[in-house]
Design an enzyme around this catalytic site. Structure first.
Site, PDB file in Angstrom:
ATOM      1  N   ARG A 101      63.472 -10.219  -3.581  1.00  0.00           N
ATOM      2  CA  ARG A 101      62.707 -11.451  -3.831  1.00  0.00           C
ATOM      3  C   ARG A 101      61.851 -11.210  -5.062  1.00  0.00           C
ATOM      4  NH1 ARG A 101      59.462 -15.590   0.047  1.00  0.00           N
ATOM      5  NH2 ARG A 101      61.638 -16.159   0.372  1.00  0.00           N
ATOM      6  N   HIS A 128      67.430 -20.148  -4.298  1.00  0.00           N
ATOM      7  CA  HIS A 128      67.091 -19.593  -2.970  1.00  0.00           C
ATOM      8  C   HIS A 128      68.340 -19.742  -2.085  1.00  0.00           C
ATOM      9  CE1 HIS A 128      64.861 -18.117   0.283  1.00  0.00           C
ATOM     10  NE2 HIS A 128      63.966 -19.063   0.472  1.00  0.00           N
ATOM     11  N   GLN A 131      68.350 -19.649   1.915  1.00  0.00           N
ATOM     12  CA  GLN A 131      67.767 -20.812   2.593  1.00  0.00           C
ATOM     13  C   GLN A 131      68.773 -21.957   2.672  1.00  0.00           C
ATOM     14  OE1 GLN A 131      64.365 -21.122   3.844  1.00  0.00           O
ATOM     15  NE2 GLN A 131      65.417 -22.797   4.886  1.00  0.00           N
ATOM     16  N   ASP A 220      60.045 -29.665  -0.395  1.00  0.00           N
ATOM     17  CA  ASP A 220      59.575 -28.284  -0.553  1.00  0.00           C
ATOM     18  C   ASP A 220      58.207 -28.377  -1.224  1.00  0.00           C
ATOM     19  OD1 ASP A 220      59.413 -25.502  -0.881  1.00  0.00           O
ATOM     20  OD2 ASP A 220      60.760 -25.448  -2.622  1.00  0.00           O
ATOM     21  N   CYS A 260      61.974 -26.103   4.004  1.00  0.00           N
ATOM     22  CA  CYS A 260      62.256 -24.662   4.102  1.00  0.00           C
ATOM     23  C   CYS A 260      61.054 -23.877   4.615  1.00  0.00           C
ATOM     24  CB  CYS A 260      62.717 -24.118   2.758  1.00  0.00           C
ATOM     25  SG  CYS A 260      61.479 -24.228   1.453  1.00  0.00           S
ATOM     26  N   ARG A 288      67.806 -18.842   9.361  1.00  0.00           N
ATOM     27  CA  ARG A 288      67.784 -17.816   8.306  1.00  0.00           C
ATOM     28  C   ARG A 288      68.400 -16.529   8.854  1.00  0.00           C
ATOM     29  NH1 ARG A 288      64.220 -18.257   4.157  1.00  0.00           N
ATOM     30  NH2 ARG A 288      65.454 -16.496   3.418  1.00  0.00           N
TER      31      ARG A 288
HETATM   32  N1   CP Z   1      61.521 -20.326   3.447  1.00  0.00           N
HETATM   33  C1   CP Z   1      61.164 -19.075   3.072  1.00  0.00           C
HETATM   34  O1   CP Z   1      61.810 -18.439   2.259  1.00  0.00           O
HETATM   35  O2   CP Z   1      60.046 -18.617   3.691  1.00  0.00           O
HETATM   36  P1   CP Z   1      59.242 -17.288   3.343  1.00  0.00           P
HETATM   37  O3   CP Z   1      58.639 -17.487   1.968  1.00  0.00           O
HETATM   38  O4   CP Z   1      58.200 -17.177   4.409  1.00  0.00           O
HETATM   39  O5   CP Z   1      60.185 -16.133   3.340  1.00  0.00           O
HETATM   40  N1  NVA Z   2      60.054 -23.241  -3.867  1.00  0.00           N
HETATM   41  C1  NVA Z   2      59.289 -22.367  -2.999  1.00  0.00           C
HETATM   42  C2  NVA Z   2      60.132 -21.913  -1.856  1.00  0.00           C
HETATM   43  C3  NVA Z   2      59.384 -21.088  -0.838  1.00  0.00           C
HETATM   44  C4  NVA Z   2      60.261 -20.579   0.262  1.00  0.00           C
HETATM   45  C5  NVA Z   2      58.758 -21.196  -3.789  1.00  0.00           C
HETATM   46  O1  NVA Z   2      59.482 -20.660  -4.619  1.00  0.00           O
HETATM   47  O2  NVA Z   2      57.609 -20.808  -3.566  1.00  0.00           O
END
Ligand code: CP
Ligand code: NVA
Length: 303
Positions: A101, A128, A131, A220, A260, A288
């Site tokens: 990540r 992502h 997700q 989101d 999400c 997930r």
């Molecule tokens: N939706 C998602 O990726 O959640 P987190 O940021 O908590 O991993």
């Molecule tokens: N678009 C958001 C998704 C979080 C799961 C971000 O990148 O923070």
């Protein structure tokens, strides 16, 4: 398949196969007959916060017989400037797979290239993918396998973010209609649409037009991780795209609201809408685990 760096790089068949395996692994949870990650250590290298992604990967890796190793970039030398290609070459000699990540898509691409490990994008600024696989699994659970093909799916708010882009590529690969609504400056840029080259994407500044007859209404956060400094200037333009009860009057009968998570109530979604749709929203979170186990299983068995 030896990596999952984006939905863009998948084919429709690969997505359908991952979903089918996700359903199977969910049904078989607790009595898996094979442990494809037995004897393996998988690193979770995270530069951004996470609840769902971290927990679901740690649990999923363990349930498939492997050992997860969480590495925050606050603690490892990557966070002090060691190049990703050096980190990748070191880990490539010790572990069996990586879940990353981070910010730039180039970082996951470089990690995969230099480590030669099966590598999974657990969220970048670009996409992502995990997700979206969980969301499609959730959609199929509620509406049937392949039900997306005749659906209009809407995404409101900051639509040219990582979630929006993964939805766009899923729409192209699977052939469903995706309506994106947000302020002009948040709509996908011409180069994104040219790369997609898919006529099933509708871009509009009219929230009602996007939601009209949509079965899935997605949103989101308006401020993705890494954009915190833009909060004051960015937010105001997005309020017309808030998912609220008034807007949902235009959606198809039997619609679902997807998020999400984490959600910011009073901004991209109202509290009543989130709570009314909590069963499906928290199924997205649970899924997930199952979708990612399908990815892990596939990567471990196809090398
Ligand atoms: N939706 C998602 O990726 O959640 P987190 O940021 O908590 O991993
Ligand atoms: N678009 C958001 C998704 C979080 C799961 C971000 O990148 O923070």
């Amino acid at each position: 398949m030896n990596q999952l760096l984006s939905i863009e790089e998948l084919t429709g068949d690969q997505i359908r196969e991952l979903l089918a395996l996700g359903h199977k692994l969910k049904a078989e949870r607790g009595h898996h007959t094979t442990q494809p990650l037995a004897g393996q250590t998988w690193a979770l290298i995270f530069s951004k916060s996470s609840t769902r992604t971290r927990v679901s990967f740690e649990v999923g890796i363990a349930e498939l017989g492997g050992r997860p190793m969480f590495l925050s970039t606050r603690d490892i030398q990557l966070g002090r400037g060691e190049p990703i290609k050096d980190t990748a070459r070191v880990l490539g000699r010790m572990i069996h797979g990586a879940v990353i990540r981070t910010y730039g898509q180039d970082e996951v691409v470089d990690f995969a290239k230099y480590s030669n490990l099966p590598t999974i994008n657990a969220l970048t600024d670009q996409e992502h993918p995990c997700q979206i696989l969980a969301d499609l699994l959730t959609l199929e659970e509620k509406y049937g396998v392949g039900a997306w093909k005749d659906m209009k799916i809407a995404f409101l708010g900051d639509v040219d973010n990582n979630m929006g882009r993964s939805w766009m590529w899923a729409a192209k690969h699977l052939g469903f209609t995706l309506a994106l609504a947000g302020p002009e400056q948040a709509l996908p840029k011409a180069d994104t649409l040219t790369a997609l080259n898919y006529e099933g994407i509708i871009c509009t500044t009219d929230a009602v037009e996007a939601v009209r007859d949509a079965v899935i209404i997605n949103t989101d956060t308006w401020i993705s991780m890494g954009q915190e400094a833009e909060k004051g200037t960015k937010e105001q333009a997005f309020f017309p795209y808030q998912v609220n009860a008034e807007l949902l009057k235009h959606a198809a009968a039997g619609h679902s609201v997807f998020h999400c998570l984490p959600a910011y109530r009073g901004y991209e979604i109202t509290d009543d809408v989130l709570e009314n749709h909590a069963p499906v929203i928290f199924s997205e979170a649970e899924n997930r685990l199952h979708a990612q186990k399908a990815v892990l299983y596939t990567l471990a068995t196809s090398r």
